[in-house]
Every structure is written in structure tokens, then in C-alpha cells.
Enzyme design. Sequence first.
Site, PDB file in Angstrom:
ATOM      1  N   TRP A 214      -7.913  -1.911  -1.343  1.00  0.00           N
ATOM      2  CA  TRP A 214      -7.112  -2.970  -0.410  1.00  0.00           C
ATOM      3  C   TRP A 214      -5.589  -2.573  -0.267  1.00  0.00           C
ATOM      4  O   TRP A 214      -4.907  -1.899  -1.226  1.00  0.00           O
ATOM      5  CB  TRP A 214      -7.053  -4.115  -1.626  1.00  0.00           C
ATOM      6  CG  TRP A 214      -6.246  -5.269  -1.015  1.00  0.00           C
ATOM      7  CD1 TRP A 214      -6.288  -5.829   0.055  1.00  0.00           C
ATOM      8  CD2 TRP A 214      -4.985  -6.114  -1.756  1.00  0.00           C
ATOM      9  NE1 TRP A 214      -5.400  -7.235   0.162  1.00  0.00           N
ATOM     10  CE2 TRP A 214      -4.830  -7.079  -1.051  1.00  0.00           C
ATOM     11  CE3 TRP A 214      -4.670  -5.965  -3.116  1.00  0.00           C
ATOM     12  CZ2 TRP A 214      -3.661  -8.093  -1.531  1.00  0.00           C
ATOM     13  CZ3 TRP A 214      -3.637  -6.929  -3.702  1.00  0.00           C
ATOM     14  CH2 TRP A 214      -3.402  -7.716  -2.605  1.00  0.00           C
ATOM     15  N   ASP A 295      -8.836  -4.695 -11.100  1.00  0.00           N
ATOM     16  CA  ASP A 295      -8.231  -5.820 -10.004  1.00  0.00           C
ATOM     17  C   ASP A 295      -9.612  -6.801 -10.011  1.00  0.00           C
ATOM     18  O   ASP A 295     -10.564  -6.254  -9.256  1.00  0.00           O
ATOM     19  CB  ASP A 295      -7.711  -5.387  -8.971  1.00  0.00           C
ATOM     20  CG  ASP A 295      -7.404  -6.695  -8.117  1.00  0.00           C
ATOM     21  OD1 ASP A 295      -7.329  -7.581  -8.153  1.00  0.00           O
ATOM     22  OD2 ASP A 295      -6.814  -6.039  -6.962  1.00  0.00           O
ATOM     23  N   LYS A 331     -10.041 -16.647  -4.030  1.00  0.00           N
ATOM     24  CA  LYS A 331     -11.402 -16.638  -3.298  1.00  0.00           C
ATOM     25  C   LYS A 331     -12.300 -17.426  -4.238  1.00  0.00           C
ATOM     26  O   LYS A 331     -13.095 -18.379  -3.354  1.00  0.00           O
ATOM     27  CB  LYS A 331     -11.911 -15.225  -3.298  1.00  0.00           C
ATOM     28  CG  LYS A 331     -10.762 -14.016  -3.164  1.00  0.00           C
ATOM     29  CD  LYS A 331     -10.337 -13.904  -1.637  1.00  0.00           C
ATOM     30  CE  LYS A 331      -9.198 -12.870  -1.733  1.00  0.00           C
ATOM     31  NZ  LYS A 331      -8.982 -12.468  -0.469  1.00  0.00           N
TER      32      LYS A 331
HETATM   33  N1  KET Z   1      -7.106  -7.892  -4.986  1.00  0.00           N
HETATM   34  C1  KET Z   1      -7.871  -7.536  -4.036  1.00  0.00           C
HETATM   35  C2  KET Z   1      -8.686  -6.295  -4.258  1.00  0.00           C
HETATM   36  C3  KET Z   1      -7.866  -8.253  -2.768  1.00  0.00           C
HETATM   37  O1  KET Z   1      -8.877  -8.119  -1.989  1.00  0.00           O
HETATM   38  C4  KET Z   1      -6.746  -9.445  -2.740  1.00  0.00           C
HETATM   39  C5  KET Z   1      -6.869 -10.004  -1.152  1.00  0.00           C
HETATM   40  C6  KET Z   1      -6.126  -9.616  -3.743  1.00  0.00           C
HETATM   41  C7  KET Z   1      -6.076  -8.773  -5.003  1.00  0.00           C
HETATM   42  C8  KET Z   1      -5.155 -10.815  -3.799  1.00  0.00           C
HETATM   43  O2  KET Z   1      -5.281 -11.890  -3.498  1.00  0.00           O
HETATM   44  P1  KET Z   1      -4.318 -13.103  -4.038  1.00  0.00           P
HETATM   45  O3  KET Z   1      -4.678 -14.088  -2.767  1.00  0.00           O
HETATM   46  O4  KET Z   1      -3.111 -12.642  -4.049  1.00  0.00           O
HETATM   47  O5  KET Z   1      -5.057 -13.505  -5.161  1.00  0.00           O
HETATM   48  N2  KET Z   1      -7.316  -9.696  -0.338  1.00  0.00           N
HETATM   49  C9  KET Z   1      -7.490 -10.481   1.075  1.00  0.00           C
HETATM   50  C10 KET Z   1      -6.205 -11.094   1.310  1.00  0.00           C
HETATM   51  C11 KET Z   1      -4.927 -10.262   1.368  1.00  0.00           C
HETATM   52  O6  KET Z   1      -4.907  -9.210   1.847  1.00  0.00           O
HETATM   53  O7  KET Z   1      -3.889 -10.935   0.889  1.00  0.00           O
HETATM   54  C12 KET Z   1      -8.043  -9.538   1.889  1.00  0.00           C
HETATM   55  O8  KET Z   1      -8.228  -8.343   1.636  1.00  0.00           O
HETATM   56  O9  KET Z   1      -8.172  -9.823   2.982  1.00  0.00           O
END
Ligand code: KET
Length: 490
Positions: A214, A295, A331
Amino acid sequence: MEATDGAPPPPPTFFPHSEIVRPLQTGFSRVLLSTFSGIEIEGFSPFGFGGGKVEGDGVEWRAVQGGGGKGGRAVFLLGNRSMSSWWSNVEPAAKDPILGVTEAFLADQSPDKVNVGVGAYRDDNGKPVVLECVREAERRIAGNQNMEYLPMGGSLKFIEETLKLAYGGNSEFIKDRRIAAVQALSGTGACRLFADFQRRFQPDSQIYIPVPTWSNHHNIWRDAQVPQRTFHYYHPESKGLDFASLIDDVKNAPNGSFFLLHACAHNPTGVDPSEEQWKEISYQFKVKNHFAFFDMAYQGFASGDPERDAKAIRIFLDDGHLIGCAQSYAKNMGLYGQRIGCLSILCEDELQAVAVKSQLQQIARPMYSNPPVHGALVVSTILGDPELKNLWLQEVKNSCIMSGMADRIIGMRTALRESLEKLGSTLPWEHITNQIGMFCFSGMTPQQVDRLTSEFHIYMTRNGRISMAGVTTGNVGYLANAIHEVTKSG
Ligand code: KET
């Protein structure tokens, strides 16, 4: 321009933002610099007009030093000056590779446009989904909530329920109070808190990050000033795991290294180690005394079952590792904008856990004091009630056609692959259905992605990642056709 030597300056009533900044041992001149944004700008200087400079939208004033003469003061304009010169060294930041895609999508007027960029779940009509369990929790909460601050570490009830998901309902570590845990600003905030903690208490350490990962992982550890190393993960030819190289990198890292692992539904590749492979990784970590930071942003999205998706973590726990873990409800409960997640660190004993938690709180305090209350209440209401929790588990998996999140995505994988094959694509597309979680790491090049966007109004990250959550019965044919068009010439 008017200049009057020798007279003391009148108070700068004409311009509320002007300030007397420095007494000068000199005479001065009163200068009308410019008319700017409808306001008369005036300054005083020992040099006559000497140092005043009108620049674009603001005024920069330089003539404040100077000596000798009869005594006097310089008056100059702070308010407007900052508009032109304080930040003139600031260049526009590069667009975020993921969230920048959403911005571009929103700006596109085409009726055909498709957003398969950000990993945010959509129903089969392409609409955001609020889970029924969340709606019901909100009904129960409504009117019963005060707006007090949470403690610095967040809601204890929320943390208790959240730890059960990652560590297991009957975890001895929870019973023994060996886990230092704080509510965090979703998964991003949990990773960032950990990175800052790592920097503060293991200042010479580095973090090993998989290739690819990511994109924000790199930003997070960079801003926390933890040096980054990478380890092999994905094998582009086989579109699967490069297990041998991964294990080599684990073995070759200095003893006691920190590794970032995706607990399940690896982003962006959709490729996870098998259970056997996780066991081997855990074993090698033990040999090398490495620290595993998981993560876990997609618990429930890999298999549809949060318990099964915690498998990697449970293997590490069984092997006696003291792990760290970032959890997110963005998610798996669709609570994206609520910014609700948790950082936990398993410690040697309760005493250590108390110390670690207190330090995590101390990192949080100057940044945001304490986390927001609403998401924590929604989550603890759902997970604390067996009936609502059950509803959530069904909704993550497949309770009803419209909102069975994991199952709908799996169905779309099949549909996309079949559509491409029906169009006569000679390229292999099995990986679309082999990969798991929200994303398909398609193998398309940045140039092919650029064509998808410019010719077909399809928005996705340039690394070829397709958010399967944005694919619907309505757009899968259009998407397949476009992919076929941009990939058929090689
Ligand atoms: N870790 C991973 C692996 C991840 O894909 C995301 C979010 C997050 C943490 C953080 O998500 P949060 O909303 O802070 O709980 N990924 C998606 C959104 C983004 O980039 O913020 C994405 O990859 O599209």
C-alpha cells in the site's frame, strides 16, 4: 509617492493588519506602496520607498534595518506579506497515487466513467453501502450519547471487542492483560502511531516493507523517520507469491529487524501466503528474532470470515511472537469516514503493557489528544451484542445479495475474467480469480492504465490495481472490453 522626513508616523489605523515591528534609530519616510485588493497599503521606512516591494498578490517589505538619524519607527505589513513570501518556496505536492485517482474521477464529466481506484466498497449499483448492523447500532446509540472526550487511549469497550477479533475471543493474552492497545484514527493512524513508537523506543531500527505494498506505508514510516528496507513479496511473472525470495530476505535481514506484514488480503496484489507458508515465515522470524507488525485493514475481506482472516496472526501468536497489529473498521464495517481503528502491541507481561500503552497515549496527546467517539460507539455496540455481531458477520460474507461484500467481489472476479475470455483475449487472466480481497493486481502497465483513463474514462492506480469493489454487473462488460482493447497489442 509621498515622502515626509522627520515626522513621527501616524498610527496605522488605515490598515488593520499592519504592525509596528521594530523601533529604528533613524528618520523615516512615509510611503504609499500600492493599492492592493481594495486596501491602501502604506509603509514607513528609513530609506524612503527603498525596501517595499509589491509582488503578485501581496507585499514584501525589506527595509527595516538601517541606523543613525533621528529615531523613529518602521511600520510594515505583516498580514499581506505572508501571502506572497512566507510560502513562496512551497511547490504543489505530488498527487496521492490512490486518493488522487478519486479526485480525477470526480472531475470527469463523462457518463461512462468508472472508478476502480480507491478500495472502498460499492454495491452492485455502484453506490456506497452502509451496513444494516451499522444502521441498527446508530438507532440504538441515537439520543443516548454525550459528547465527552474519550480517554487518550480511546474507548475501553471498543478496544476490548477489537482485540477479541484479532487475538481470538478466548485469548490468554487478553485475559492476562498483556496487550497494550489504543483506539487509533483508523488503520492509517494505527500504523503511524506504531511507526512513531518504533522510532522513539527503537531509534536505530529500520522497517522492512514488502514489494509492492500500500503506497501510504512508505509515507507513514518516512514521516516517522524510520529508515525503510524492502523485502521480496510478489512475483510478476507468476502473479503469485515469491516465497523463496521472501524467505531469503527474512534470513538475510539483521537479527531483530522490524517487518511490516499484511495480515490478509494483501494490498495491492491480492496474494497471501498459504497457511503452510505463514508457518514457515513465522518459524524463520523466530530464528531471526524479528518483530512482526501486522497491518490488518481487510479482516473478513479475504475469506468472508474474520476468524479465518486472522490466521496469520494466530500462527505467530502460537509460536510465541510478541507482535504489533494495526486494525481498521474502514472496510469490514464500511466505516471509512469515521476513522476508527486500533493499534495493539503484545507485551511480555501486564506491567510492560501498562508502560507501553502510556507511551502510546503520550504520542497521541500532542497530535490529536484523544480519538473520536462515534465510530467507537458504533463498533462496540455491534460487537458487544451477539445478535448485531451475527448480522455483521453475515453482511461481511453474504447475508443478502446487495450487501454480501466478500461474495459480491468474488462474483465480480469471475464475471471480469469470463468477459475477457469471451472477448477472445489470449492473455492469461486466472489471477483475477486466484487473487483475493478487494483488489486485482492486473499486470497492466502504467501506459495501458493511462489509455484506460484517457480513452475509456476508467480510473485506477497506475500500478495496474483494480479495486474489484468498484466493479458491478452494470460496468463489468465495459471494463472488460476496455481492458481487452488496451492489452491486446501486447
Ligand atoms: N492498510 C492498508 C493495507 C490499506 O490498504 C489501507 C487503505 C489502510 C491500511 C488504511 O485504511 P484506513 O482508512 O486508514 O483504515 N487502503 C485504501 C484507501 C487508502 O489508500 O487510504 C486503498 O488502498 O485504496
